[in-house]
Scaffold this motif. Structure first.
Motif, short mmCIF file in Angstrom:
data_model
loop_
_atom_site.label_atom_id
_atom_site.label_comp_id
_atom_site.label_asym_id
_atom_site.label_seq_id
_atom_site.Cartn_x
_atom_site.Cartn_y
_atom_site.Cartn_z
N MET A 1 0.85 -1.18 0.00
CA MET A 1 0.00 0.00 0.00
C MET A 1 0.89 1.23 0.00
O MET A 1 1.89 1.29 0.69
N CYS A 2 0.52 2.22 -0.77
CA CYS A 2 1.26 3.48 -0.84
C CYS A 2 0.54 4.53 -0.01
O CYS A 2 -0.67 4.64 -0.04
N LEU A 3 1.34 5.29 0.74
CA LEU A 3 0.77 6.35 1.56
C LEU A 3 1.39 7.68 1.19
O LEU A 3 2.57 7.76 0.87
N ALA A 4 0.59 8.71 1.25
CA ALA A 4 1.08 10.08 1.11
C ALA A 4 0.90 10.74 2.47
O ALA A 4 -0.14 10.63 3.09
N ILE A 5 1.94 11.42 2.94
CA ILE A 5 1.94 12.03 4.26
C ILE A 5 1.75 13.54 4.10
O ILE A 5 2.43 14.17 3.29
N PRO A 6 0.85 14.15 4.88
CA PRO A 6 0.67 15.60 4.79
C PRO A 6 1.77 16.35 5.53
O PRO A 6 2.24 15.91 6.58
N GLY A 7 2.20 17.45 4.94
CA GLY A 7 3.18 18.30 5.59
C GLY A 7 2.96 19.74 5.17
O GLY A 7 2.29 20.02 4.17
N LYS A 8 3.52 20.66 5.96
CA LYS A 8 3.35 22.09 5.71
C LYS A 8 4.57 22.65 5.00
O LYS A 8 5.71 22.44 5.45
N VAL A 9 4.34 23.37 3.91
CA VAL A 9 5.43 23.99 3.15
C VAL A 9 5.96 25.17 3.97
O VAL A 9 5.23 26.11 4.28
N ILE A 10 7.26 25.10 4.34
CA ILE A 10 7.85 26.17 5.15
C ILE A 10 8.90 26.96 4.38
O ILE A 10 9.34 28.02 4.85
N ALA A 11 9.31 26.48 3.21
CA ALA A 11 10.25 27.22 2.36
C ALA A 11 10.11 26.71 0.94
O ALA A 11 9.80 25.53 0.73
N MET A 38 4.91 18.74 -9.14
CA MET A 38 3.55 18.32 -9.46
C MET A 38 2.49 19.26 -8.88
O MET A 38 1.30 19.11 -9.19
N VAL A 39 2.91 20.19 -8.03
CA VAL A 39 1.98 21.16 -7.45
C VAL A 39 2.57 22.57 -7.60
O VAL A 39 2.94 23.21 -6.62
N PRO A 40 2.65 23.06 -8.84
CA PRO A 40 3.27 24.37 -9.07
C PRO A 40 2.54 25.51 -8.37
O PRO A 40 3.13 26.57 -8.13
N GLU A 41 1.29 25.29 -7.98
CA GLU A 41 0.52 26.33 -7.31
C GLU A 41 0.75 26.36 -5.80
O GLU A 41 0.25 27.24 -5.10
N ALA A 42 1.51 25.40 -5.26
CA ALA A 42 1.78 25.35 -3.82
C ALA A 42 2.52 26.60 -3.37
O ALA A 42 3.43 27.08 -4.04
N ILE A 56 2.27 15.55 -4.14
CA ILE A 56 1.36 15.12 -5.21
C ILE A 56 0.00 15.81 -5.15
O ILE A 56 -0.84 15.59 -6.02
N GLY A 57 -0.22 16.63 -4.14
CA GLY A 57 -1.49 17.34 -4.03
C GLY A 57 -1.47 18.30 -2.87
O GLY A 57 -0.59 18.25 -2.00
#
Length: 81
Positions: A1-11, A38-42, A56-57
């Motif tokens: 199973m593949c997981l994506a972990i949420p994190g906050k962009v700090i730089a 993959m998230v140029p709008e981040a 990825i999102g």
């Protein structure tokens, strides 16, 4: 199973090419360099889902906290980070 972990962009490290855009992401205090191609709008302060070093999102803060809570309940958070 593949997981994506949420994190906050700090730089964000802008490159000449959007394919090489990188950022520093905090996962509950642990920081990692990830690809943002993959998230140029981040933007700074956004929460992103990261899988194998690639964002990825984008998710909202509430959803990111809920995912972290689920991972903690499963006991998988320490292993993943």
């Amino acid at each position: 199973m593949c997981l994506a972990i949420p994190g906050k962009v700090i730089a964000i490290h802008e490159g000449e090419d959007v394919l090489f855009r990188k950022g520093k992401v905090s996962f509950s205090g642990i920081t990692r360099e990830v690809s943002l191609c993959m998230v140029p709008e981040a933007a700074l302060g956004d929460y992103v889902l990261v899988h194998v070093g690639v964002a990825i999102g984008i998710v909202n803060e509430e959803e990111a906290k809920q995912i972290f809570s689920y991972l903690e309940q499963m006991g998988d958070l320490e292993e993943l980070l």
